[in-house]
Design a protein around this motif. Structure first.
Motif, PDB file in Angstrom:
ATOM      1  N   ALA A 159      37.118  93.520  78.402  1.00 12.25           N
ATOM      2  CA  ALA A 159      36.532  94.805  78.796  1.00 12.25           C
ATOM      3  C   ALA A 159      37.429  95.382  79.881  1.00 12.25           C
ATOM      4  O   ALA A 159      38.242  94.669  80.460  1.00 12.25           O
ATOM      5  CB  ALA A 159      35.109  94.603  79.330  1.00 12.25           C
ATOM      6  N   PRO A 160      37.295  96.684  80.147  1.00 11.47           N
ATOM      7  CA  PRO A 160      38.078  97.238  81.252  1.00 11.47           C
ATOM      8  C   PRO A 160      37.819  96.431  82.530  1.00 11.47           C
ATOM      9  O   PRO A 160      36.671  96.146  82.871  1.00 11.47           O
ATOM     10  CB  PRO A 160      37.555  98.666  81.382  1.00 11.47           C
ATOM     11  CG  PRO A 160      37.016  98.987  80.020  1.00 11.47           C
ATOM     12  CD  PRO A 160      36.452  97.695  79.493  1.00 11.47           C
ATOM     13  N   ASP A 161      38.873  96.007  83.158  1.00 11.62           N
ATOM     14  CA  ASP A 161      38.797  95.231  84.399  1.00 11.62           C
ATOM     15  C   ASP A 161      38.097  93.883  84.244  1.00 11.62           C
ATOM     16  O   ASP A 161      37.590  93.329  85.216  1.00 11.62           O
ATOM     17  CB  ASP A 161      38.110  96.048  85.511  1.00 11.62           C
ATOM     18  CG  ASP A 161      38.896  97.304  85.863  1.00 11.62           C
ATOM     19  OD1 ASP A 161      40.137  97.233  85.867  1.00 11.62           O
ATOM     20  OD2 ASP A 161      38.260  98.345  86.102  1.00 11.62           O
ATOM     21  N   GLU A 162      38.071  93.338  83.023  1.00  9.40           N
ATOM     22  CA  GLU A 162      37.498  92.009  82.802  1.00  9.40           C
ATOM     23  C   GLU A 162      38.459  91.208  81.924  1.00  9.40           C
ATOM     24  O   GLU A 162      38.679  91.552  80.759  1.00  9.40           O
ATOM     25  CB  GLU A 162      36.129  92.090  82.137  1.00  9.40           C
ATOM     26  CG  GLU A 162      35.438  90.745  82.094  1.00  9.40           C
ATOM     27  CD  GLU A 162      34.023  90.849  81.543  1.00  9.40           C
ATOM     28  OE1 GLU A 162      33.481  89.776  81.240  1.00  9.40           O
ATOM     29  OE2 GLU A 162      33.484  91.953  81.415  1.00  9.40           O
ATOM     30  N   TYR A 163      39.022  90.164  82.510  1.00 11.18           N
ATOM     31  CA  TYR A 163      40.054  89.384  81.856  1.00 11.18           C
ATOM     32  C   TYR A 163      39.669  87.913  81.753  1.00 11.18           C
ATOM     33  O   TYR A 163      38.895  87.409  82.572  1.00 11.18           O
ATOM     34  CB  TYR A 163      41.370  89.493  82.627  1.00 11.18           C
ATOM     35  CG  TYR A 163      41.905  90.905  82.676  1.00 11.18           C
ATOM     36  CD1 TYR A 163      42.811  91.345  81.735  1.00 11.18           C
ATOM     37  CD2 TYR A 163      41.479  91.795  83.662  1.00 11.18           C
ATOM     38  CE1 TYR A 163      43.297  92.650  81.770  1.00 11.18           C
ATOM     39  CE2 TYR A 163      41.945  93.088  83.701  1.00 11.18           C
ATOM     40  CZ  TYR A 163      42.862  93.518  82.749  1.00 11.18           C
ATOM     41  OH  TYR A 163      43.328  94.794  82.785  1.00 11.18           O
ATOM     42  N   ARG A 164      40.245  87.232  80.781  1.00 10.40           N
ATOM     43  CA  ARG A 164      40.066  85.794  80.604  1.00 10.40           C
ATOM     44  C   ARG A 164      41.447  85.162  80.421  1.00 10.40           C
ATOM     45  O   ARG A 164      42.380  85.798  79.952  1.00 10.40           O
ATOM     46  CB  ARG A 164      39.225  85.473  79.358  1.00 10.40           C
ATOM     47  CG  ARG A 164      37.838  86.067  79.361  1.00 10.40           C
ATOM     48  CD  ARG A 164      36.926  85.295  80.297  1.00 10.40           C
ATOM     49  NE  ARG A 164      35.554  85.758  80.196  1.00 10.40           N
ATOM     50  CZ  ARG A 164      35.002  86.713  80.921  1.00 10.40           C
ATOM     51  NH1 ARG A 164      35.718  87.325  81.837  1.00 10.40           N
ATOM     52  NH2 ARG A 164      33.752  87.055  80.755  1.00 10.40           N
ATOM     53  N   ASP A 165      41.535  83.885  80.754  1.00 10.60           N
ATOM     54  CA  ASP A 165      42.772  83.141  80.517  1.00 10.60           C
ATOM     55  C   ASP A 165      42.858  82.789  79.032  1.00 10.60           C
ATOM     56  O   ASP A 165      41.842  82.554  78.374  1.00 10.60           O
ATOM     57  CB  ASP A 165      42.799  81.846  81.315  1.00 10.60           C
ATOM     58  CG  ASP A 165      42.834  82.057  82.819  1.00 10.60           C
ATOM     59  OD1 ASP A 165      42.982  83.214  83.263  1.00 10.60           O
ATOM     60  OD2 ASP A 165      42.698  81.055  83.538  1.00 10.60           O
ATOM     61  N   ASP A 166      44.081  82.734  78.526  1.00  9.41           N
ATOM     62  CA  ASP A 166      44.347  82.235  77.178  1.00  9.41           C
ATOM     63  C   ASP A 166      44.745  80.771  77.350  1.00  9.41           C
ATOM     64  O   ASP A 166      45.764  80.467  77.974  1.00  9.41           O
ATOM     65  CB  ASP A 166      45.471  83.035  76.536  1.00  9.41           C
ATOM     66  CG  ASP A 166      45.770  82.623  75.117  1.00  9.41           C
ATOM     67  OD1 ASP A 166      45.047  81.779  74.550  1.00  9.41           O
ATOM     68  OD2 ASP A 166      46.751  83.163  74.549  1.00  9.41           O
ATOM     69  N   VAL A 167      43.915  79.862  76.832  1.00  9.12           N
ATOM     70  CA  VAL A 167      44.093  78.430  77.046  1.00  9.12           C
ATOM     71  C   VAL A 167      44.552  77.776  75.743  1.00  9.12           C
ATOM     72  O   VAL A 167      43.953  78.013  74.687  1.00  9.12           O
ATOM     73  CB  VAL A 167      42.773  77.783  77.523  1.00  9.12           C
ATOM     74  CG1 VAL A 167      42.966  76.300  77.790  1.00  9.12           C
ATOM     75  CG2 VAL A 167      42.245  78.503  78.762  1.00  9.12           C
TER      76      VAL A 167
END
Length: 174
Positions: A159-167
Motif C-alpha cells: 500500500a502507499p507508504d506500507e512496505y514488507r521485506d522480500d524474504v
C-alpha cells in the motif's frame, strides 16, 4: 480430513476455475500470494494464464491438493531454473491453502508433498521460495525445515507508504 495431492494434474476448465477461486479466496483473506486484497478472479486471471503457460512449456510443474469434496484446496508451482549453474534447485511459487483449510496442518502437508515431488526430479537438490515479511511466514517455513537465506528490506509495497521485506527461504533436499 487430509487433502489428496496430485502432481501434474490435467489442466481442465474445472481445475483452472478452482485455481482462480483458490487464489482469489486466499488473497482476499489476507494471503501473500502476489496480490493485495481486494482482488477479483479477473484481476488474477492473467497471472494464472502466465503460470499455466510456463506449465505447458515444461518450465513448471503443478502440485494441487483437493479436499474430500474434490475442490481445489491447496496448490504450489514447482518452477525450474533455466540457467545451467542453477538447474540443481527449483522455485516454489504460489503456495496456497484455502482459508477454510488453514490451521489443520494442510500447509505442512503441501510443503511435504512439494519436497517429495522435487526429490523425484533428477538433479534437484533444493527448493527456494520467496515470502512477504510481516505475516509470520518465515516462522512457518522455518518450522517446515526451510531456512532464511536472504532478505531485501522494503522490496514489496502492499500500500502507499506500507512496505514488507522480500524474504528468500531454502530447503536442502540432499
Amino acid at each position: 480430513m487430509p487433502l489428496t495431492f496430485t502432481l501434474d494434474p490435467a489442466v481442465t476448465p474445472e481445475l483452472r476455475d478452482g485455481l482462480l477461486d483458490l487464489w482469489a479466496d486466499v488473497t482476499n483473506a489476507g494471503g501473500a500470494v502476489g496480490f493485495v486484497a481486494p482482488a477479483t478472479r479477473e484481476d488474477i486471471r492473467p497471472e494464472l494464464v502466465r503460470s499455466l503457460a510456463r506449465l505447458a512449456q515444461g518450465h513448471s510443474r503443478l502440485l494441487v491438493g483437493h479436499d474430500d469434496e474434490g475442490r481445489v484446496a491447496a496448490t504450489a508451482f514447482l518452477t525450474f531454473n533455466t540457467h545451467r549453474l542453477t538447474g540443481h534447485w527449483l522455485w516454489l511459487y504460489t503456495v496456497m491453502v484455502h482459508p477454510k483449510h488453514q490451521g489443520l496442518g494442510h500447509g505442512r502437508d503441501l510443503l511435504a508433498a512439494a519436497a517429495e515431488s522435487a526429490r523425484g526430479i533428477d538433479g534437484i537438490d533444493a527448493i527456494r521460495l520467496g515470502c512477504r515479511s510481516g505475516l509470520g511466514l518465515e516462522r512457518f517455513y522455518t518450522s517446515c525445515g526451510y531456512r532464511e537465506v536472504g532478505r531485501v528490506p522494503d522490496a514489496i509495497r502492499v500500500a502507499p507508504d506500507e512496505y514488507r521485506d522480500d524474504v528468500t527461504m531454502l530447503l536442502t533436499l540432499r
